[in-house]
Each structure stands twice: as structure tokens, then as C-alpha cells.
Design a protein around this motif. Structure first.
Motif, short mmCIF file in Angstrom:
data_model
loop_
_atom_site.label_atom_id
_atom_site.label_comp_id
_atom_site.label_asym_id
_atom_site.label_seq_id
_atom_site.Cartn_x
_atom_site.Cartn_y
_atom_site.Cartn_z
N PRO A 1 0.82 -1.22 0.00
CA PRO A 1 0.00 0.00 0.00
C PRO A 1 0.85 1.28 0.00
O PRO A 1 0.52 2.25 -0.69
CB PRO A 1 -0.83 -0.12 1.28
N LEU A 2 1.95 1.27 0.74
CA LEU A 2 2.83 2.43 0.75
C LEU A 2 3.43 2.65 -0.64
O LEU A 2 3.50 3.79 -1.13
CB LEU A 2 3.95 2.26 1.79
N GLU B 1 0.94 4.31 -2.79
CA GLU B 1 0.85 5.75 -2.50
C GLU B 1 1.98 6.50 -3.20
O GLU B 1 1.75 7.58 -3.76
CB GLU B 1 0.92 5.99 -1.00
N LEU B 2 3.17 5.95 -3.16
CA LEU B 2 4.31 6.59 -3.79
C LEU B 2 4.12 6.66 -5.31
O LEU B 2 4.47 7.67 -5.93
CB LEU B 2 5.61 5.85 -3.45
N ARG B 3 3.56 5.62 -5.89
CA ARG B 3 3.28 5.64 -7.34
C ARG B 3 2.26 6.72 -7.67
O ARG B 3 2.37 7.40 -8.68
CB ARG B 3 2.76 4.27 -7.81
N ASP B 4 1.26 6.85 -6.83
CA ASP B 4 0.19 7.83 -7.07
C ASP B 4 0.70 9.27 -6.97
O ASP B 4 0.11 10.17 -7.56
CB ASP B 4 -0.97 7.63 -6.10
N ARG B 5 1.78 9.49 -6.24
CA ARG B 5 2.34 10.85 -6.08
C ARG B 5 3.10 11.31 -7.32
O ARG B 5 3.33 12.50 -7.48
CB ARG B 5 3.30 10.90 -4.90
#
Length: 175
Positions: free
Chosen positions: A166-167, A170-174
């Protein structure tokens, strides 16, 4: 292969699809990882870790089915690698066979067509008549215990890494 089983402590989780993983578990956030790498590892270690990781997933999928096959049949480009066929046999503990044919998908479609049009009583009988297999690659003696330990380690590493998927999402989505 230039690296010994276990790849010098290097492990590869082969979950490379952007869609995540679908078998033997479903997690759209699953991602691959190369774990345990240091300067002491070379190309041979990485190659062995990649093949072992891919093969651990084969074993994991077999375990998830609950089936008890007596042999595995393989096809495709990877089936041309004697090293990988031996690794699959060693990791799964099953004999591995491949067809003498190169276009096994087309052959399978033809066999289904034969059965559907009455040219053969069943797909199984058509296969018995028209599929030729190479000699089986047998599991190496004494390797099963080693690969049982490495499979348990693979599952443990996957479990620990999955906590971070999940982390990573999140990093990919940023970006």
C-alpha cells in the motif's frame, strides 16, 4: 547456472504486472522485489534468484489448487531451458515434461476441434494420439528439503513485503 540454489541469500518476488497479482492470491497492489542484494552478488545470483522466484510461484499456484498432480507439462519459450525445467522439477518435486511440438496452443485448438467435430471421441483421446512428449526431467535427489526451506522463506518474505505494497502504491500515485 553459475549460482548455487538460494542465490547467495538473494530472493526475487516476481509480481511485476501493473495490475497486481491474480494467482495464487489476488492483490492489485502486489509488486515485485529483489531482496537481500549486496555488492557480493553478481549476475549469476540475480539470474538464479529470478528463476527461483518464478518457480516458487509455480509451486505456490499448485499448492493453492489443492490438486495432487503426478507430473507437470510445460510449454513456451521457458520450456526450452534445461536449467529452468530442472529447477521446476526440484522445487515442485514433480517430473516435468514438454511436448515435441512448438505450437502447442495451435495443436490444442486442433485437438478440441477434432473432438467437437467427431474426428476424435474426446479431447483426451485426441491428445493421446497426437501429442508427443519429451523424456521427463526428474527432480534431483536430495534437493526437495532445500527447496522446501527456500519456499517457506519465499512465503515469509512475500508476507513481510506485502505489508509495504500500500505504501508503494501511494508513492506511485504521487508521481
Amino acid at each position: 547456472m553459475t549460482s548455487e540454489p538460494g542465490a547467495g541469500g538473494l530472493a526475487f518476488l516476481p509480481y511485476l504486472s501493473p495490475a497486481g497479482e491474480r494467482a495464487p492470491f489476488s492483490d492489485p497492489l502486489a509488486r515485485g522485489a529483489l531482496l537481500g542484494m549486496s555488492f557480493e552478488h553478481g549476475r549469476g545470483h540475480v539470474a538464479r534468484a529470478v528463476l527461483e522466484g518464478l518457480t516458487m510461484v509455480i509451486r505456490d499456484c499448485l499448492a493453492a489448487t489443492g490438486a495432487a498432480p503426478t507430473e507437470l507439462r510445460v510449454c513456451g519459450g521457458g520450456a526450452n531451458s534445461a536449467v529452468w525445467l530442472q529447477l521446476i522439477a526440484d522445487v515442485t518435486g514433480l517430473p516435468v515434461r514438454r511436448s515435441t511440438d512448438t505450437e502447442v496452443g495451435a495443436r490444442g485448438a486442433a485437438l478440441v476441434g477434432m473432438a467437437a467435430t467427431g474426428g476424435a471421441p474426446s479431447v483426451a483421446e485426441a491428445a493421446t494420439q497426437h501429442v508427443r512428449l519429451r523424456q521427463a526431467v526428474e527432480p534431483g535427489p536430495g534437493r526437495r528439503a532445500l527447496y522446501d526451506d527456500l519456499f517457506a522463506a519465499f512465503l515469509t518474505l512475500r508476507g513481510g513485503t506485502a505489508e509495504n505494497w500500500p505504501l508503494l502504491a501511494e508513492l506511485r500515485d504521487r508521481t
